[in-house]
Scaffold this motif. Structure first.
Motif, mmCIF file in Angstrom:
data_model
loop_
_atom_site.group_PDB
_atom_site.id
_atom_site.type_symbol
_atom_site.label_atom_id
_atom_site.label_comp_id
_atom_site.label_asym_id
_atom_site.label_seq_id
_atom_site.Cartn_x
_atom_site.Cartn_y
_atom_site.Cartn_z
ATOM 1 N N PRO A 145 0.807 -1.225 0.000
ATOM 2 C CA PRO A 145 0.000 0.000 0.000
ATOM 3 C C PRO A 145 0.836 1.268 0.000
ATOM 4 O O PRO A 145 2.029 1.240 0.309
ATOM 5 N N THR A 146 0.210 2.382 -0.354
ATOM 6 C CA THR A 146 0.786 3.698 -0.106
ATOM 7 C C THR A 146 -0.346 4.598 0.368
ATOM 8 O O THR A 146 -1.506 4.415 -0.018
ATOM 9 N N GLY A 147 -0.027 5.533 1.270
ATOM 10 C CA GLY A 147 -1.062 6.402 1.819
ATOM 11 C C GLY A 147 -1.993 5.671 2.769
ATOM 12 O O GLY A 147 -3.161 6.028 2.893
ATOM 13 N N ALA A 148 -1.461 4.657 3.482
ATOM 14 C CA ALA A 148 -2.296 3.876 4.409
ATOM 15 C C ALA A 148 -1.840 4.099 5.853
ATOM 16 O O ALA A 148 -0.691 4.462 6.105
ATOM 17 N N PHE A 149 -2.748 3.849 6.777
ATOM 18 C CA PHE A 149 -2.471 3.941 8.221
ATOM 19 C C PHE A 149 -2.797 2.571 8.797
ATOM 20 O O PHE A 149 -3.938 2.101 8.691
ATOM 21 N N SER A 150 -1.818 1.901 9.396
ATOM 22 C CA SER A 150 -2.062 0.525 9.813
ATOM 23 C C SER A 150 -1.277 0.147 11.062
ATOM 24 O O SER A 150 -0.369 0.854 11.499
ATOM 25 N N GLN A 151 -1.674 -0.986 11.611
ATOM 26 C CA GLN A 151 -0.923 -1.627 12.701
ATOM 27 C C GLN A 151 -0.985 -3.119 12.464
ATOM 28 O O GLN A 151 -2.075 -3.662 12.253
ATOM 29 N N SER A 152 0.146 -3.767 12.484
ATOM 30 C CA SER A 152 0.229 -5.213 12.249
ATOM 31 C C SER A 152 -0.554 -5.626 11.000
ATOM 32 O O SER A 152 -1.259 -6.643 10.996
ATOM 33 N N GLY A 153 -0.481 -4.805 9.962
ATOM 34 C CA GLY A 153 -1.128 -5.152 8.696
ATOM 35 C C GLY A 153 -2.613 -4.821 8.641
ATOM 36 O O GLY A 153 -3.229 -4.919 7.583
ATOM 37 N N SER A 154 -3.228 -4.421 9.770
ATOM 38 C CA SER A 154 -4.658 -4.066 9.756
ATOM 39 C C SER A 154 -4.810 -2.561 9.593
ATOM 40 O O SER A 154 -4.150 -1.788 10.302
ATOM 41 N N ILE A 155 -5.701 -2.169 8.677
ATOM 42 C CA ILE A 155 -5.921 -0.736 8.404
ATOM 43 C C ILE A 155 -6.615 -0.066 9.592
ATOM 44 O O ILE A 155 -7.546 -0.620 10.177
ATOM 45 N N LEU A 156 -6.151 1.139 9.933
ATOM 46 C CA LEU A 156 -6.737 1.927 11.024
ATOM 47 C C LEU A 156 -7.498 3.110 10.432
ATOM 48 O O LEU A 156 -7.162 3.590 9.348
ATOM 49 N N PRO A 157 -8.481 3.645 11.181
ATOM 50 C CA PRO A 157 -9.213 4.834 10.681
ATOM 51 C C PRO A 157 -8.340 6.074 10.799
ATOM 52 O O PRO A 157 -7.663 6.266 11.808
ATOM 53 N N TRP A 158 -8.350 6.936 9.777
ATOM 54 C CA TRP A 158 -7.623 8.198 9.870
ATOM 55 C C TRP A 158 -8.257 9.098 10.923
ATOM 56 O O TRP A 158 -7.682 9.947 11.467
#
Ligand SMILES: NC(=O)c1ccc[n+]([C@@H]2O[C@H](COP(=O)([O-])OP(=O)(O)OC[C@H]3O[C@@H](n4cnc5c(N)ncnc54)[C@H](OP(=O)(O)O)[C@@H]3O)[C@@H](O)[C@H]2O)c1
Length: 243
Positions: A230-243
């Motif tokens: 990805p690019t432009g993503a927010f994540s932890q341990s591969g799981s996407i987080l809400p901006w």
């Protein structure tokens, strides 16, 4: 060709572990630290483990340090493959509660100087070197405390934790992540933000459940993504987080 990485704020905590884990992948890692003695001590510990680590003095709120780091990287390696923007401070009086009405301007400005302005200035300065990489990766170590999604959700476990200066600086860092990813979308460079989790460090306290070794993993994984990542993503341990 050997990959070159730079990790900021790497004399201790998540940054130190990030340097170790990247160097264990046979990456040449520059260990950035604002305190020379602490940085050299960290370099020594990792070199004793046969890891290819070099300390560079880098206070990210000091423009001269940024210029020196840029000149060193260009002269020595001609490129930078991985930039991990990890350095940050927590200057609010407490994690608990909501200090938005009272937080001193000095606390806000000092926090933004490092967590936001320093990170942006360093990244801009190093972009020409990152553009020389075959697959540049920029990882911003952010925090869920900067997430609008979390702070608009009264059921979220972090809802009551609103240290304003720190959280706002991470929200600004998240915006930088998205805008820079958009600006570089036609290149091979990927820009992502990561939440390391709640980690036992000076910022996270000894109450935290995760070790620095565990906390470093999300950022390291994002630094090592391939061209399909990805690019432009927010994540932890591969799981996407809400901006
Ligand atoms: N721990 C958590 O639970 C948690 C949760 C979410 C996000 N984070 C993020 O994770 C990252 C690493 O923090 P940490 O938890 O490992 O805390 P830490 O142990 O306090 O590490 C922070 C590092 O940043 C450095 N730093 C501060 N100001 C700097 C500057 N102007 N220039 C260069 N380095 C500077 C510190 O250097 P000195 O030793 O000289 O102060 C230290 O090496 C931060 O971005 C933090 O916001 C942490």
């Amino acid at each position: 060709m050997t990959k070159i990485a730079l990790v900021t704020g790497a004399n201790k905590g998540i940054g130190f572990e990030t340097v170790k884990q990247l160097a264990e992948q046979n990456i040449k890692v520059l260990l950035g630290a604002r305190n020379e003695a602490e940085g050299k001590k960290a370099e020594e510990i990792l070199r004793a483990q046969s890891l290819d680590v070099t300390f560079i003095k880098l206070d990210i709120s000091n423009s001269q340090d940024i210029e020196d780091a840029k000149a060193f990287i260009i002269a020595e390696y001609g490129k930078l493959d991985i930039l991990i923007n990890n350095a940050a401070v927590f200057l609010d009086s407490a994690w608990f509660g909501n200090n938005t009405e009272t937080v001193p301007m000095k606390t806000l400005r000092d926090t933004f100087d490092i967590n936001y302005f320093g990170t942006v200035e360093l990244t801009q300065a190093l972009l020409p070197a990152i553009k020389k990489s075959e697959a540049g990766r920029i990882v911003n170590i952010s925090s869920v405390s900067g997430s609008f999604g979390v702070h608009l959700d009264e059921t979220h476990w972090l809802y009551a934790l609103k240290p304003y200066a720190y959280s706002a600086s991470k929200t600004a860092l998240n915006q930088f992540t998205v805008f820079l990813a958009n600006a570089l979308s036609e290149t091979k460079i990927k820009v992502n933000a990561v939440n390391p989790g709640w980690v036992q460090t000076s910022i996270g306290s000894d109450q935290a459940p995760l070790t620095p070794e565990e906390g470093a993993k999300s950022g390291v994984a994002m630094a090592l993504i391939d061209d399909n990542g990805p690019t432009g993503a927010f994540s932890q341990s591969g799981s996407i987080l809400p901006w």
